[in-house]
Design a protein around this motif. Structure first.
Motif, mmCIF file in Angstrom:
data_model
loop_
_atom_site.group_PDB
_atom_site.id
_atom_site.type_symbol
_atom_site.label_atom_id
_atom_site.label_comp_id
_atom_site.label_asym_id
_atom_site.label_seq_id
_atom_site.Cartn_x
_atom_site.Cartn_y
_atom_site.Cartn_z
ATOM 1 N N GLY A 1 5.575 3.662 -6.552
ATOM 2 C CA GLY A 1 6.445 4.818 -6.831
ATOM 3 C C GLY A 1 7.281 5.525 -5.863
ATOM 4 O O GLY A 1 7.016 5.123 -4.591
ATOM 5 N N ARG A 2 8.244 6.399 -6.103
ATOM 6 C CA ARG A 2 8.954 7.109 -4.892
ATOM 7 C C ARG A 2 9.190 8.681 -5.526
ATOM 8 O O ARG A 2 9.044 8.681 -6.780
ATOM 9 C CB ARG A 2 9.987 6.284 -4.757
ATOM 10 C CG ARG A 2 11.220 6.181 -5.761
ATOM 11 C CD ARG A 2 12.159 5.193 -4.918
ATOM 12 N NE ARG A 2 13.423 5.389 -5.667
ATOM 13 C CZ ARG A 2 14.823 4.555 -5.604
ATOM 14 N NH1 ARG A 2 14.670 3.826 -4.538
ATOM 15 N NH2 ARG A 2 15.608 4.458 -6.375
ATOM 16 N N GLU A 3 9.931 9.385 -4.785
ATOM 17 C CA GLU A 3 10.115 10.670 -5.005
ATOM 18 C C GLU A 3 10.996 11.100 -4.077
ATOM 19 O O GLU A 3 11.116 10.603 -2.819
ATOM 20 C CB GLU A 3 8.955 11.639 -5.153
ATOM 21 C CG GLU A 3 8.287 11.985 -3.745
ATOM 22 C CD GLU A 3 6.937 12.895 -4.297
ATOM 23 O OE1 GLU A 3 6.631 13.126 -5.269
ATOM 24 O OE2 GLU A 3 6.396 13.105 -2.952
ATOM 25 N N SER A 4 11.809 12.068 -4.397
ATOM 26 C CA SER A 4 12.898 12.821 -3.516
ATOM 27 C C SER A 4 12.321 14.286 -3.674
ATOM 28 O O SER A 4 13.009 15.008 -4.496
ATOM 29 C CB SER A 4 14.161 12.637 -4.020
ATOM 30 O OG SER A 4 14.646 11.273 -3.711
ATOM 31 N N PRO A 5 11.552 14.943 -2.831
ATOM 32 C CA PRO A 5 11.056 16.319 -2.889
ATOM 33 C C PRO A 5 12.488 17.240 -2.999
ATOM 34 O O PRO A 5 13.336 17.008 -2.214
ATOM 35 C CB PRO A 5 10.383 16.538 -1.687
ATOM 36 C CG PRO A 5 9.693 15.058 -1.401
ATOM 37 C CD PRO A 5 11.050 14.212 -1.789
ATOM 38 N N ASP A 6 12.329 18.182 -3.793
ATOM 39 C CA ASP A 6 13.417 19.246 -3.692
ATOM 40 C C ASP A 6 13.510 20.030 -2.313
ATOM 41 O O ASP A 6 12.493 19.939 -1.636
ATOM 42 C CB ASP A 6 13.559 19.987 -4.995
ATOM 43 C CG ASP A 6 12.405 20.934 -5.148
ATOM 44 O OD1 ASP A 6 11.451 20.936 -4.149
ATOM 45 O OD2 ASP A 6 11.747 21.331 -6.252
ATOM 46 N N ASP A 7 14.243 20.727 -2.324
ATOM 47 C CA ASP A 7 14.679 21.921 -1.093
ATOM 48 C C ASP A 7 13.329 22.728 -0.891
ATOM 49 O O ASP A 7 12.954 22.817 0.192
ATOM 50 C CB ASP A 7 15.741 22.720 -1.217
ATOM 51 C CG ASP A 7 17.070 21.874 -0.953
ATOM 52 O OD1 ASP A 7 16.715 20.656 -0.507
ATOM 53 O OD2 ASP A 7 18.018 22.536 -1.555
ATOM 54 N N ASP A 8 12.659 23.217 -2.020
ATOM 55 C CA ASP A 8 11.500 23.986 -1.920
ATOM 56 C C ASP A 8 10.119 23.245 -1.311
ATOM 57 O O ASP A 8 9.673 23.885 -0.364
ATOM 58 C CB ASP A 8 11.308 24.694 -3.203
ATOM 59 C CG ASP A 8 12.306 25.799 -3.483
ATOM 60 O OD1 ASP A 8 12.935 26.382 -2.584
ATOM 61 O OD2 ASP A 8 12.063 26.122 -4.795
ATOM 62 N N ALA A 9 10.303 22.058 -1.740
ATOM 63 C CA ALA A 9 9.055 21.251 -1.353
ATOM 64 C C ALA A 9 9.218 20.820 -0.027
ATOM 65 O O ALA A 9 8.508 20.613 0.886
ATOM 66 C CB ALA A 9 9.031 19.992 -2.360
ATOM 67 N N ARG A 10 10.476 20.411 0.499
ATOM 68 C CA ARG A 10 11.023 20.026 1.891
ATOM 69 C C ARG A 10 10.368 21.230 2.801
ATOM 70 O O ARG A 10 9.736 21.289 4.086
ATOM 71 C CB ARG A 10 12.134 19.704 2.001
ATOM 72 C CG ARG A 10 12.394 18.256 1.417
ATOM 73 C CD ARG A 10 13.799 17.958 1.258
ATOM 74 N NE ARG A 10 14.153 16.712 0.659
ATOM 75 C CZ ARG A 10 15.181 16.196 0.481
ATOM 76 N NH1 ARG A 10 16.243 16.477 1.392
ATOM 77 N NH2 ARG A 10 15.540 15.069 -0.172
#
Length: 409
Positions: free
Chosen positions: A333-342
């Motif tokens: 699996g994979r994910e692209s964290p949003d700005d808040d998560a980063r």
């Protein structure tokens, strides 16, 4: 049992990255992590993705493992190029586990050669393997050094026999000094890993472990507070009342002792749990993680990161081998964290290191919190004047509280 993988979006079988992941890649450092999931025994506190011979089952083996990882590395180099990510030599390579040195040194050397051929190694690259003290010999360490390894990190954990027994560690305390000497003779830099707060460990026990570690004159020392993970044997023993639970005050006392003794011996902290003999002895691979570099993680359960995209491989070695044999990506699996998560992650990581977090990069609530953190003795005022949030010794003890206040949680 090993902890579960995160949830995420499906990962494509061809391993290609989405548009945008390659943006700015040429200016970012690149590292490689190789996971070796094999252990002789499962330590009672461990929930890493590791397997004993009895747990492996059919479909995977130590004998075929180096070939499988080498195939993934070649696949990865091709997938990155096809995704528009420019080839960059690896500045650091880290073999972790598990116990990487349960594989023959020739196998580890072959995997490192694959990294060389797939991406290249930067000049002066740091190449580390973890090792248990009882999993190496003078010859095996010399072979690793000849292959291009520069550093070995020994899992010492403690110098006290009853503490090692509680942790289910198999080496004898005296073996650590022997192994460090062999590594030195081979020309390798040395780190030792310690764990504090084991049930039944006294302050005198912990002092004995620190003094033993210092007597080996390592380049680098890691000291981690024991965390009791659900599903481990040690968690079950605590639940049954066979050993006492861990204690936060005990952890704090032992951290302060570690910082005092290590500092007096000439080691400086550069991350909350890590001390080194100057900047040149820091673990550059771990710094790459903390500072948001790109890396490819090979092996079952290994995680990777490129340009904000994160992905992780299937966990079990048999499932991993099956994907490799089929010529498809082993990613689960994979994910692209949003700005808040980063932003959350960046704040958590950078406020743990000596260079700290740039105040200009904080959001409004974080900038407003800095003055209070200085007043409470948790953030260094001099560093703040220079524009950095750097924890004091008390701030390192309360790192989670510092992060919560910067994030206004």
């Amino acid at each position: 049992m090993p902890s579960a993988l995160p949830l995420g979006d499906p990962a494509p079988a061809d391993g290609l990255l989405p548009a945008g992941a390659a943006d700015g890649a040429a200016g970012r450092p690149f590292s490689v992590y190789v996971h070796i999931p094999f252990c002789t025994v499962r330590c009672g506190y461990c929930d890493f993705n590791t397997y004993t011979a009895q747990e492996l089952g059919h479909g995977s083996s130590r004998e075929s493992y180096a070939d499988a990882v080498a195939r993934e590395l070649r696949f990865g180099a091709g997938a990155l190029l096809a995704s528009g990510v420019p080839a960059r030599p690896a500045g650091t390579v880290f073999f972790g586990g598990g116990t990487p040195t349960l594989l023959p040194s020739a196998d580890l050397a072959r995997v490192l050669d694959t990294v060389r051929s797939a991406w290249g190694l930067a000049a002066g690259a740091e190449v580390t393997t973890e090792a248990n003290p009882d999993s190496v010999t003078p010859d095996s360490l010399a072979e690793l050094a000849r292959a291009g390894f520069t550093r070995v990190s020994f899992g010492m954990q403690s110098a006290v026999p009853h503490v090692l027994r509680t942790l289910d560690r198999t080496h004898r305390p005296e073996r650590v000094g022997q192994a460090v000497g062999w590594a030195r003779d081979a020309g390798l830099d040395v780190s030792v890993d310690l764990i504090y707060g084991t049930p039944g460990e006294s302050l005198a026990d912990w002092r004995a472990s620190l003094e033993a570690a210092l007597s080996y004159d390592p380049d680098h020392v890691s000291a981690y507070a024991l965390i009791i993970e659900e599903g481990t044997k040690l968690a079950a023993r605590i639940r049954r009342g066979e050993v006492p639970d861990i204690d936060d005050d005990d952890h704090a006392d032992k951290y302060l002792m570690a910082d005092e003794l290590l500092g007096a011996a000439g080691y400086e902290w550069y991350e909350v749990s890590n001390w080194s003999r100057g900047e040149s002895s820091r673990c550059r691979h771990n710094l790459a993680y903390w500072q948001g570099a790109d890396w490819w993680g090979a092996g079952p359960g290994a995680h990777s990161h490129v340009g904000g995209l994160r992905w992780w491989n299937v966990k079990h070695p048999a499932a991993y081998q099956q994907r490799i044999d089929a010529g498809v990506s082993p990613a689960a699996g994979r994910e692209s964290p949003d700005d808040d998560a980063r932003y959350l992650e960046r704040t958590m990581l950078l406020t743990r290191i000596r260079e700290g977090f740039g105040i200009a990069g904080l959001r409004d609530e974080g900038r407003r919190a800095v003055a209070g953190l200085i007043a409470d003795g948790l953030v260094d005022g001099t560093a703040a004047v220079r524009g950095r949030v750097v924890p004091t010794l008390q701030g390192r003890l309360m790192a989670d509280a510092v992060v919560r206040r910067l994030l206004d949680f």
